[in-house]
Scaffold this active site. Structure first.
Site, short mmCIF file in Angstrom:
data_model
loop_
_atom_site.label_atom_id
_atom_site.label_comp_id
_atom_site.label_asym_id
_atom_site.label_seq_id
_atom_site.Cartn_x
_atom_site.Cartn_y
_atom_site.Cartn_z
N CYS A 76 0.76 -1.25 0.00
CA CYS A 76 0.00 0.00 0.00
C CYS A 76 0.79 1.30 0.00
O CYS A 76 0.52 2.19 -0.80
CB CYS A 76 -0.98 0.00 1.16
N HIS A 137 -1.31 6.86 5.60
CA HIS A 137 -0.19 5.92 5.49
C HIS A 137 1.03 6.49 4.76
O HIS A 137 1.84 5.75 4.22
CB HIS A 137 -0.63 4.62 4.81
#
Length: 572
Positions: A76, A137
């Site tokens: 990710c 993130h």
């Protein structure tokens, strides 16, 4: 000032405001929805017949479905960086050089460099309201605690409601740990390593080779790193499960059941405010689903045919539906560009404590999340709806990349193109509106960490897409899976690269023989493209060094020290 002058200024101001609002209305709103670990075969319009995804399916019917849509990484953090910048992660340092391939700790210096220009910053140039809702993130602080240099508010977003890291199985209440999936005998290894020094010390004391104070002192010093590592991993939830509103923690740990509802609420509120201001907006909605820990609101529990993973997919679809309904209600559907995709493929090895499947399905594709260059980890759903610009029920089998959305945002908003910055995305609008039937990508490079594991080639003539594979995951014997994740640098280097026709063989099951027409020419063209691509890479500092990834206790955020426990008062 005379009354005539006052009236003149007032009329001039009203005219300017009318012109500005009119221009703003002509520019489309942007809604980017990014799922987490959603598999290629998890939704109905991509072939699933056992999960209910009517809203995502309808979105595909009203726009374009890309069947060969590709991320830049099978994990990710790097793929999200590429999506927001339109560039391969290798250009910004957002690729791992070691074992750890994602940003693990909120209190670390790993993050998207502020020098990168995100698509939100692009939209801000021309007066867009911008918001990042959900998973980030991509870092918080860069040089010191509190500088927020890699925070969404410093990357072009006006508001942020979400979590800085990722949702992990540690965030549940079942006692499951990611470290135990990576190393099932982790605790035994930790204790064994500790005893390797403590036992000899005890023997030295018994043999009177060392004094008791010396043995105790050395044992205590030796114990410090073990206690620190153990405590950090056992408190991973407290340290990383945090929900921010802009720069302030409003919840710790995150209440995962019902989180999707709150992300929808915040997104709709932002769209309503922008519509009221008559300003175009860019919404980046990064869902927590379908990454573990899998938790849904009560009305979705046990309703699917595929356990809690299926429940999460169906709640995700519900959330997409609420966003689309809001666009209809605000009467801005026809002036809104909507993009739905996933950051990487489904995680095949993801299992719950009782062995239940908590990862997605990638259909006929080989492999999954973390698997490097195989398509199961990098080929994802990709849907774009833009009424008046993209015909309904459009399907393209041509190679496209999530980096292309950056170009689409720039083109749709009229933002000034970046100067002296290498962009890797392409303009795919002519492909989606039928002006051309050939992808603008002649080559796409599939990275695993900082290495190229495979390359896609779409010749300008014909209709086939080829893929040359240099390295394959080191799968467990007789399977297409690893223990929990597949390593990049431990992947098998193939003595002879394998060439696939992924148009007719999307599962990468049958390599083309050397007798295949044009075999040598294709490989030569790909190798030449790799050399050209590598020569265009300007070395930058990696964001994934041990120094940047390590947890920094003095940077740790806590909403109500020392308890570090609070709930968002807005949703109490």
């Amino acid at each position: 000032m005379t009354p005539v002058c006052q009236v003149t200024i007032l009329l001039f101001t009203l005219c300017l405001r009318r012109i500005w609002c009119s221009n703003g209305a002509s520019r489309p709103n942007i809604v980017l929805m990014l799922a987490d670990d959603l598999g290629y075969g998890d939704i109905g319009c991509y072939g699933n017949t056992t999960l209910r995804t009517p809203n995502i399916d309808k979105l595909a019917q009203e726009g374009a479905k890309m069947t060969q849509h590709l991320t830049t990484a099978s994990v990710c953090t790097p793929s999200r960086a590429a999506l927001l910048t339109g560039r391969y992660g290798i250009r910004s340092g957002m690729v791992p050089i070691g074992i750890v391939r994602v940003n693990l700790f909120a209190a670390s210096t790993c993050g998207l460099p502020p020098s990168e220009v995100t698509l939100a910053e692009l939209a801000k140039q021309v007066g867009y309201n911008t918001a990042a809702i959900g998973k980030w993130h991509l870092g918080l602080h860069e040089e010191r605690y509190g500088d927020f240099k890699t925070h969404p508010l410093n990357q072009g977003f006006d508001r942020f409601y979400g979590f800085p890291g990722t949702n992990m199985k540690d965030f549940g209440d079942e006692g499951d740990r990611v470290i135990l999936d990576l190393r099932p005998t982790w605790y035994a290894q930790l204790i064994t390593l500790w005893l390797c020094v403590v036992i000899p010390l005890a023997c030295m004391y018994k043999a009177k080779f060392a004094s008791l104070p010396f043995v105790i002192a050395v044992s205590l010093v030796w114990s410090i790193p073990f206690v620190t590592v153990y405590w950090t991993l056992e408190n991973f939830k407290t340290l990383n499960s945090m929900l921010y509103r802009d720069r302030e923690i409003v919840e710790q740990p995150i209440r995962l059941p019902g989180l999707t509802h709150r992300l929808v609420e915040e997104s709709v509120e932002f769209m309503e405010e922008s519509a009221k201001e008559e300003k175009p907006f860019l919404l980046y909605l990064a869902w927590s689903h379908t990454h573990t820990f899998l938790a849904t609101a009560r009305e979705f529990e046990g309703k699917s045919k595929h356990g809690r993973y299926g429940d999460a997919v169906e709640e995700l679809d519900w959330g997409v539906g609420r966003i689309l309904e809001a666009l209809d209600r605000l009467n801005i559907k026809n002036n809104t560009l909507v993009y739905f995709t996933s950051d990487n493929g489904g995680h095949l090895e993801e299992k719950g404590l009782n062995g239940e499947v908590d990862g997605g399905c990638n259909g006929i594709l080989l492999g999954g999340k973390t698997h490097g260059g195989v398509d199961g980890g990098i080929r994802v759903p990709g849907i774009v709806r833009w009424p008046g610009h993209i015909p309904k029920n459009t399907i393209t089998d041509e190679p496209t990349s999530l980096m292309d959305f950056y170009n689409m945002v720039g083109m749709a908003t009229g933002a000034t193109p970046l100067k002296n910055v290498t962009l890797d995305g392409e303009n795919i609008l002519p492909l989606l509106n039928g002006m051309t039937n050939v992808s603008p990508h002649e080559f796409l490079f599939h990275y695993c960490g900082d290495e190229i594991h495979a390359v896609r080639c779409r010749p300008k003539t014909g209709f086939k897409t080829y893929k040359l594979v240099y390295k394959m995951p080191d799968y467990l014997p007789g399977t297409n899976q690893c223990i929990f994740v597949c390593g990049c640098h431990s992947a098998r280097v193939l003595e002879k690269p394998l060439l696939f026709d992924v148009t007719s063989d999307p599962g990468e099951r049958s390599p083309l023989p050397s007798s295949y027409p044009g075999y040598s020419d294709i490989i030569e063209a790909i190798n030449k493209a790799v050399a050209t691509h590598k020569s265009s890479i300007v070395p930058v500092e990696s964001q994934f060094t041990a120094r940047k990834l390590i947890w920094r206790p003095h940077w740790q955020d806590c909403c109500n020290f020392p308890k570090c426990s609070c709930s968002d008062p807005k949703y109490a």
